[in-house]
Motif scaffolding. Structure first.
Motif, short mmCIF file in Angstrom:
data_model
loop_
_atom_site.label_atom_id
_atom_site.label_comp_id
_atom_site.label_asym_id
_atom_site.label_seq_id
_atom_site.Cartn_x
_atom_site.Cartn_y
_atom_site.Cartn_z
N ASP A 181 17.38 3.52 -0.98
CA ASP A 181 16.23 3.41 -0.08
C ASP A 181 15.45 2.13 -0.35
OD1 ASP A 181 16.96 5.80 1.01
OD2 ASP A 181 15.49 7.02 -0.13
N ARG A 182 15.20 1.86 -1.63
CA ARG A 182 14.47 0.64 -1.99
C ARG A 182 15.22 -0.60 -1.54
NH1 ARG A 182 10.64 -0.04 -5.85
NH2 ARG A 182 10.11 2.09 -5.29
N GLU A 183 16.53 -0.53 -1.71
CA GLU A 183 17.34 -1.68 -1.31
C GLU A 183 17.27 -1.88 0.21
OE1 GLU A 183 21.94 -3.31 -1.98
OE2 GLU A 183 21.40 -1.22 -2.40
N ALA A 184 17.27 -0.73 0.93
CA ALA A 184 17.16 -0.84 2.39
C ALA A 184 15.80 -1.42 2.78
CB ALA A 184 17.37 0.54 3.03
N GLN A 185 14.72 -0.95 2.09
CA GLN A 185 13.39 -1.48 2.38
C GLN A 185 13.32 -2.98 2.10
OE1 GLN A 185 10.58 0.82 0.18
NE2 GLN A 185 10.88 2.70 1.41
N LEU A 186 13.88 -3.34 0.93
CA LEU A 186 13.87 -4.76 0.57
C LEU A 186 14.63 -5.60 1.59
CD1 LEU A 186 14.35 -4.52 -3.30
CD2 LEU A 186 12.28 -5.16 -2.05
N LYS A 187 15.73 -5.04 2.06
CA LYS A 187 16.50 -5.77 3.08
C LYS A 187 15.69 -5.91 4.38
CE LYS A 187 21.19 -4.68 1.48
NZ LYS A 187 22.45 -3.98 1.79
N GLY A 188 14.96 -4.78 4.73
CA GLY A 188 14.13 -4.86 5.93
C GLY A 188 13.01 -5.89 5.78
N GLU A 189 12.35 -5.85 4.59
CA GLU A 189 11.29 -6.83 4.34
C GLU A 189 11.84 -8.24 4.38
OE1 GLU A 189 8.11 -6.50 4.00
OE2 GLU A 189 8.07 -4.31 4.19
N GLU A 190 13.00 -8.39 3.78
CA GLU A 190 13.62 -9.72 3.77
C GLU A 190 13.93 -10.19 5.19
OE1 GLU A 190 17.48 -11.94 1.69
OE2 GLU A 190 17.12 -9.79 1.41
N LYS A 191 14.34 -9.21 6.02
CA LYS A 191 14.65 -9.56 7.42
C LYS A 191 13.38 -9.95 8.16
CE LYS A 191 17.08 -7.73 11.44
NZ LYS A 191 17.79 -6.57 12.00
N ARG A 192 12.26 -9.16 7.94
CA ARG A 192 11.01 -9.49 8.61
C ARG A 192 10.45 -10.84 8.15
NH1 ARG A 192 10.19 -3.85 8.08
NH2 ARG A 192 9.07 -4.12 6.12
N LEU A 193 10.55 -11.06 6.81
CA LEU A 193 10.07 -12.34 6.30
C LEU A 193 10.88 -13.49 6.88
CD1 LEU A 193 9.46 -11.44 2.53
CD2 LEU A 193 7.74 -11.95 4.26
#
Length: 518
Positions: free
Chosen positions: A77-89
């Motif tokens: 889950d954290r990895e998915a969140q980080l990936k989402g944040e990375e995508k938004r950034l």
């Protein structure tokens, strides 16, 4: 016997031996059983311990597995969140790059526009200088052609604009006045003239002195008394000054209050008729006359209300009306003036379809404050309104009393009627007397105000200063400007003079043409 004892003893010993052997056997048997039991218990405990250990190991393995699974899920889950944040950034970074490019483009455009503005500003400056030069040249040529300076041209232009504006204003004023007069003038004249014609009150002028006739000259000495004690006692009891001079057989009573003069006159006449004149008798007679005067004031007030046709007035107010009989204003008897105002108000109210009795009541009571204005501070209109309120008069009556001199702005038709009737009564020729010097001075001031205007040739004050007629130069003042001049003169009179009633201003413009026939 001994044998028996021996046998018995042997048996006993034998039994004891057998018991010992049995006991030892039993003890050994128990020990072996206990050991076996202990071994079994130990074996069972060992087996149970191993089972418990195995179970504990299994539980620990299950717990470790479940925690591992939970940690792996959280990690995913954290990895998915980080990936989402990375995508938004990354998306934001792309937008920022785009905006940065836009800003850079706009900056380049602004720089270009600034360059263009500087260029245009320079061009405008050149054009402005060129226009100023052309304007100066044009102005110089106009001055040469017209022969006028700039200031003179401006002054002429402003005069022309002012003249046109005043001309238009005069036309507008004339049209407005004509429209208003068509609707209001006729009715107003009818009401006022009818009110004045239907009432003709008697005029009673009061003076500040009263003369008392003496039977002989010897009476002067008795009035003065030994060392002047009688005259001092009479003056102290009545508040009136006694003037005893060389006038034969006459004593003059002087006071501003007609009521006090009347009390002193009656008291002095009774003392003279009685013949006993000394301080104690003087005080007794004055007290008696004052008591009788209170009764007389009540009778005068009641008679005034009866004559006017107003009823239900508080007894204290009736007594105050009686006091007005001995009160003057500009040498006009205030009670007579109040009755005049009451009749005028009643007539005008009847013509206008209003409550006639209420109008008469307001007119009769409008100056009630003058009965006590020497005792209470403030304008007599406000004092009268407070007295009317204290003694239960209606709000309309109270307001009309307070507003008849505009101490309070008039807010009703009744208040305006009282104000108009008060002005009519005071403005009636002969109602109020004034000194000849003041009269002449007021007429001269009135004529001087009118002749001070440009274009006025002569001014004449007529009808005891109630009207002024102004003759103007027809070459300087046009037909329309006569209205403006009339308004200006009336406004100046209002602002610079004090007078009762109103002053009519009439401006006359006459154009004459003279020719000769041969």
């Amino acid at each position: 016997m001994i044998t028996e004892i021996a046998i018995v003893g042997g048996g006993v010993f034998a039994g004891l031996g057998i018991g010992l052997i049995l006991s030892k056997f039993i003890s050994n048997k128990k020990v072996e059983d206990s050991r076996g039991l202990a071994d079994r218990i130990i074996e069972e405990a060992r087996k149970e311990s191993e089972a418990l250990k195995k179970e504990t190991r299994l539980q620990a393995q299950d717990e470790i597995y479940s925690q591992k699974t939970e940690l792996e899920r959280e990690f995913k889950d954290r990895e998915a969140q980080l990936k989402g944040e990375e995508k938004r950034l990354h998306s934001k970074e792309e937008r920022l790059d785009a905006k940065r490019e836009q800003v850079a483009d706009k900056e380049a455009q602004m720089v270009e526009l600034e360059k263009q503005l500087i260029k245009q500003e320079k061009q405008l400056g050149d054009l402005e200088e060129d226009l100023e030069q052309k304007a100066d040249e044009h102005e110089r040529k106009l001055q040469e052609i017209s022969g006028l300076t700039v200031e003179e041209a401006k002054e002429n232009l402003l005069k022309e604009i002012e003249s046109r504006t005043r001309h238009e204003a005069a036309k507008m004023i004339r049209n407005i006045e004509m429209e208003a007069k068509e609707n209001a003038s006729k009715k107003a004249k009818e009401v006022l003239s009818l009110a004045l014609q239907r009432y003709a009150g008697d005029y009673a002028g009061e003076q500040t002195v009263t003369a008392v006739t003496l039977p002989s000259e010897d009476m002067k000495g008795r009035i003065i008394g030994r060392e002047g004690r009688n005259i001092r006692a009479l003056e102290a009891a009545t508040g009136v000054d006694l003037i005893i001079d060389d006038t034969p057989e006459t004593v003059v009573l002087s006071a501003f209050s007609p009521l006090k003069r009347e009390i002193a006159k009656q008291a002095l006449e009774r003392l003279i008729h009685d013949g006993r004149i000394h301080p104690a008798r003087i005080e007794e007679i004055v007290r008696k006359v004052e008591g009788e005067m209170d009764t007389k004031l009540k009778e005068i007030g009641e008679q005034a209300t009866f004559d006017v046709g107003v009823h239900g007035i508080h007894p204290e107010v009736i007594n105050l009306l009686g006091r007005l009989h001995y009160r003057t204003s500009f040498s006009q008897n205030v009670l007579q003036h109040s009755m005049e105002v009451a009749f005028l108000c009643g007539v005008m109210a009847a013509e206008l379809g209003l409550n006639e009795k209420e109008a008469k009541r307001a007119g009769l009571l409008h100056d009630i404050g003058k009965a006590v204005d020497h005792e209470i501070e403030g304008p007599h209109a406000i004092i009268g309104a407070d007295l009317a309120k204290k003694h239960g008069e209606s709000k309309e009556i109270i307001h009309s009393i307070a507003a008849h001199h505009e101490d309070t702005p008039p807010m009703s038709i009744l208040a305006n009627l009282v104000q108009a009737a008060d002005s009519l009564s005071g403005a009636r020729p002969g109602a109020r007397k004034e000194l000849l010097e003041n009269y002449v001075k007021r007429l001269e001031e009135l004529e001087g105000l009118a002749t001070g205007f440009d274009g006025v040739q002569k001014a004449y004050a007529i009808q005891a200063g109630r009207e002024i007629r102004v003759m103007v130069d027809s070459e300087k003042v046009g037909d329309e400007n006569t209205y403006v001049l009339c308004k200006d003169i009336a406004e100046k009179i209002e602002n610079n003079m004090t007078y009762p009633g109103q002053i009519r201003v009439t401006v006359i413009r006459e154009k004459r043409a003279v020719g000769y026939a041969k």
